[in-house]
Design a protein around this motif. Structure first.
Motif, PDB file in Angstrom:
ATOM      1  N   ALA A 277       0.824  -1.207   0.000  1.00 47.07           N
ATOM      2  CA  ALA A 277       0.000   0.000   0.000  1.00 47.07           C
ATOM      3  C   ALA A 277       0.860   1.260   0.000  1.00 47.07           C
ATOM      4  CB  ALA A 277      -0.922   0.003   1.207  1.00 47.07           C
ATOM      5  N   LEU A 278       2.074   1.143   0.546  1.00 46.28           N
ATOM      6  CA  LEU A 278       2.997   2.281   0.603  1.00 46.28           C
ATOM      7  C   LEU A 278       3.860   2.356  -0.659  1.00 46.28           C
ATOM      8  CD1 LEU A 278       3.658   4.440   2.641  1.00 46.28           C
ATOM      9  CD2 LEU A 278       5.410   2.957   3.602  1.00 46.28           C
TER      10      LEU A 278
ATOM     11  N   GLY B   2      -3.829  22.151   5.866  1.00 47.35           N
ATOM     12  CA  GLY B   2      -4.161  21.218   4.791  1.00 47.35           C
ATOM     13  C   GLY B   2      -4.219  19.790   5.309  1.00 47.35           C
ATOM     14  N   TYR B   3      -3.196  19.400   6.108  1.00 42.60           N
ATOM     15  CA  TYR B   3      -3.180  18.039   6.671  1.00 42.60           C
ATOM     16  C   TYR B   3      -4.395  17.800   7.562  1.00 42.60           C
ATOM     17  CZ  TYR B   3       1.643  17.362   5.064  1.00 42.60           C
ATOM     18  OH  TYR B   3       2.775  17.218   4.300  1.00 42.60           O
TER      19      TYR B   3
ATOM     20  N   THR C 277       0.771   7.727   6.351  1.00 45.44           N
ATOM     21  CA  THR C 277       2.116   7.150   6.263  1.00 45.44           C
ATOM     22  C   THR C 277       2.754   7.527   4.929  1.00 45.44           C
ATOM     23  OG1 THR C 277       1.378   5.289   7.601  1.00 45.44           O
ATOM     24  CG2 THR C 277       3.467   5.029   6.444  1.00 45.44           C
ATOM     25  N   PHE C 278       1.977   7.442   3.857  1.00 49.00           N
ATOM     26  CA  PHE C 278       2.459   7.843   2.540  1.00 49.00           C
ATOM     27  C   PHE C 278       2.855   9.323   2.542  1.00 49.00           C
ATOM     28  CE2 PHE C 278       2.908   8.593  -1.846  1.00 49.00           C
ATOM     29  CZ  PHE C 278       2.060   9.610  -2.256  1.00 49.00           C
ATOM     30  N   LEU C 279       2.009  10.163   3.149  1.00 49.22           N
ATOM     31  CA  LEU C 279       2.306  11.597   3.180  1.00 49.22           C
ATOM     32  C   LEU C 279       3.560  11.889   3.990  1.00 49.22           C
ATOM     33  CD1 LEU C 279      -1.273  13.138   3.530  1.00 49.22           C
ATOM     34  CD2 LEU C 279       0.303  13.367   1.605  1.00 49.22           C
ATOM     35  N   PHE C 280       3.777  11.104   5.042  1.00 49.80           N
ATOM     36  CA  PHE C 280       4.986  11.274   5.858  1.00 49.80           C
ATOM     37  C   PHE C 280       6.236  10.995   5.017  1.00 49.80           C
ATOM     38  CE2 PHE C 280       7.673  11.416   9.442  1.00 49.80           C
ATOM     39  CZ  PHE C 280       8.507  10.316   9.409  1.00 49.80           C
ATOM     40  N   VAL C 281       6.194   9.895   4.274  1.00 42.60           N
ATOM     41  CA  VAL C 281       7.342   9.556   3.415  1.00 42.60           C
ATOM     42  C   VAL C 281       7.484  10.576   2.294  1.00 42.60           C
ATOM     43  CG1 VAL C 281       8.314   7.810   1.875  1.00 42.60           C
ATOM     44  CG2 VAL C 281       7.130   7.100   3.955  1.00 42.60           C
ATOM     45  N   ALA C 282       6.347  10.995   1.716  1.00 42.97           N
ATOM     46  CA  ALA C 282       6.374  11.947   0.600  1.00 42.97           C
ATOM     47  C   ALA C 282       6.946  13.300   1.037  1.00 42.97           C
ATOM     48  CB  ALA C 282       4.963  12.123   0.046  1.00 42.97           C
ATOM     49  N   TRP C 283       6.775  13.633   2.299  1.00 45.11           N
ATOM     50  CA  TRP C 283       7.301  14.894   2.836  1.00 45.11           C
ATOM     51  C   TRP C 283       8.810  14.999   2.608  1.00 45.11           C
ATOM     52  CZ3 TRP C 283      10.578  16.224   6.924  1.00 45.11           C
ATOM     53  CH2 TRP C 283      10.545  17.558   7.326  1.00 45.11           C
ATOM     54  N   PHE C 284       9.500  13.864   2.702  1.00 46.16           N
ATOM     55  CA  PHE C 284      10.948  13.847   2.506  1.00 46.16           C
ATOM     56  C   PHE C 284      11.325  14.087   1.042  1.00 46.16           C
ATOM     57  CE2 PHE C 284      12.370  12.858   6.684  1.00 46.16           C
ATOM     58  CZ  PHE C 284      11.354  12.112   7.261  1.00 46.16           C
ATOM     59  N   PHE C 285      10.325  14.031   0.173  1.00 46.53           N
ATOM     60  CA  PHE C 285      10.549  14.278  -1.250  1.00 46.53           C
ATOM     61  C   PHE C 285       9.832  15.552  -1.691  1.00 46.53           C
ATOM     62  CE2 PHE C 285      12.831  10.440  -2.091  1.00 46.53           C
ATOM     63  CZ  PHE C 285      12.364   9.534  -1.140  1.00 46.53           C
TER      64      PHE C 285
END
Lengths: 265, 245
Positions: free
Chosen positions: A31-32, A144-145, A128-136
């Motif tokens: 899913a991630l 917004g969150y 969780t996806f947004l957390f990882v995407a934050w690093f990119f």
């Protein structure tokens, strides 16, 4: 049955969903990984090809990765909804759905609880996806969150209700993959997940009209606006309407008078 | 019969390929052990699916402790404990997790559920396996867990659909004995569906189902008299020897 009974029943259903999700770690990783592959590989590769002019809710030019992030969030919830559907068909074949359906609580409540539990899991995946995407460099203002959360409940339930409806119609597990091809791919590609509607309009007005009718388009737009700290009433309304229609049809599908449980193929 | 726990009358059901149940009617009294005896394909599982409201019959009625299963399904289902022919346990959850889930579905609180789980698992000698995943249990143990689970919410009526299928002889005997004890000592009405003659005890009530119709019902002696036979095995053979109608 009192309110306490209903609360305990809902928490029990939520706990079971959470336990199953935690045990199926591969599902969480998939899913991630799925949206991250689209974000980091597809979006990076097509950045030059698919330039995005200024479209609402954005007020400046944005990177393509920023544009498709809401679509990928929609993808996470769409896949989760279909995964829940698959679990329902599996439970029916394996027998464990009977445990749910012989509960003395009303059937509509049991199905809505399943829906909410599945949505909760999808929201966990999204953040969780947004957390990882934050690093990119895919980020939003804290407002917004925050605004995203109630929107994700709505969009998650809409896609979960679609999954529930499909599970009431699918006879056997073996048929599931075929049905998914007719649902996931058209819903995702015929939407504004990867390109704005005006792009589709230029190529094919017919496809653009289909995309505009697609409830997934409106789920994605609701998410897009929420991440920008804004509200899109039209998209929210269409998403809610789709949820009510899919949900009502799903409850009819699981009506004992229809003998759905007899459909074991 | 006064105040039956289960009352079935005028029940018909059709899957679209011909009638599966035809004008079925019988009662089960409190604290009695009734055997629904019938060969494979007789309609036992369909009947149980109707009692538990997995399907609805367009005709007749089913009442559990006076509550109509269609019109007052919540009150009716709250009084039924059921063990289906196919196992309905979650294989990837532990015994305890499965029981807590069932307890929650019946509105039981965490503390009360915990106490009852200890009690029922203890009764069926499964307490030491409470933390094991169901997938790792053998068939006999899974069945014991399912019966324990069906009793958690203190039903008036226990419904078991071929619960000993696939089990070895000692496991079968133990489960049949457990179920009879529940009726005798616990006052629970039991409806035990089976095609296995040796699961019928002398004091049981028997309902013989064949091709969707009840062909005999009553005590073991009454059924033997109706069949003109001296034993239940002979009665069963005679009553189910008729060609399908």
């Amino acid at each position: 049955m009192t309110a306490a009974h209903y609360r305990r029943c809902f928490i029990g259903i939520l706990k079971r969903e959470a336990l199953r999700f935690v045990q199926q770690r591969e599902r969480f990783v998939a899913a991630l990984v799925r949206p991250l592959v689209w974000l980091l590989i597809f979006a990076a590769g097509f950045r030059q090809v698919l330039g995005v002019s200024i479209v609402p809710p954005y007020e400046t030019y944005i990177l393509y990765e920023v544009y498709i992030a809401p679509g990928l969030i929609g993808m996470v919830q769409l896949f989760n909804g279909m995964q829940s559907s698959l679990s329902m068909v599996y439970d029916r074949e394996m027998g464990s759905m009977k445990t749910l359906l012989v509960s003395p609580l009303p059937r509509w409540f049991l199905l809505v609880s399943k829906l909410l539990a599945g949505t909760a899991v999808s929201i966990l995946q999204v953040y969780t996806f947004l957390f990882v995407a934050w690093f990119f460099d895919i980020d939003a203002a804290w407002t917004g969150y925050l605004l995203l959360l109630p929107v994700l409940v709505l969009t998650g339930m809409m896609m979960g209700a679609l999954g529930l409806l499909l599970s009431s119609a699918i006879r056997q597990l073996e048929n599931f993959a075929g049905v998914m091809n007719f649902v996931i791919f058209p819903m995702f590609f015929l939407s504004t997940a990867l390109y704005p509607l005006w792009r589709l309009q230029e190529t094919s007005p017919f496809l653009a009209r289909l995309a505009d009718w697609n409830p997934f388009t409106h789920a994605v737009e609701s998410i897009r606006f929420a991440m920008a700290g804004k509200i899109n009433p039209e998209s929210l309304g269409i998403t809610l309407s789709a949820l009510l229609v899919f949900g009502a049809l799903a409850i009819v599908g699981y009506n004992p008078a229809r003998g759905t449980m007899a459909r074991k193929g | 019969m006064d105040n039956p726990v289960l009352e079935v009358a005028g029940l018909n059901y059709d899957f679209g390929k011909g009638p599966v149940l035809k004008d079925v009617g019988f009662s089960v009294g409190p604290g009695s052990f009734a055997v629904l005896l019938g060969p494979n394909g007789a309609g036992k599982t369909t009947l149980i699916s109707l009692i538990t409201r997995l399907y609805d019959s367009p005709t007749g009625h089913i009442r559990v402790a006076g509550h109509d299963v269609k019109r007052q399904s919540g009150q009716a289902l709250a009084r039924i404990g059921v063990v289906f022919q196919q196992s309905t346990l979650d294989l990837d959850l532990t015994v305890r997790q499965n029981l807590y889930y069932h307890a929650a579905l019946h509105g039981l609180g965490q503390r009360e559920a915990g106490e009852r789980i200890e009690q029922e698992l203890g009764r069926f000698e499964m307490l030491e396996r409470a933390g094991e995943k169901v997938r790792n249990l053998n068939g006999g143990h899974r069945r014991r867990v399912e019966i324990a689970r069906a009793l958690l919410h203190r039903p008036d009526f226990l419904l078991l659909d071929e619960p000993t299928v696939g089990l070895d002889v000692p496991s079968r005997r133990a489960i049949v004995a457990h179920a009879h004890r529940l009726a005798r000592e616990g006052g629970i009405a039991v409806l035990w569906a089976t095609h296995l003659i040796d699961e019928v005890f002398d004091g049981d009530d028997v309902i013989v189902l064949h091709n969707g119709e009840i062909v005999a019902q009553g005590s073991v002696n009454e059924v033997n008299r109706a069949a003109g036979a001296t034993g239940i095995a002979d009665s069963f053979d005679r009553l189910t020897a008729r060609a399908p109608t």
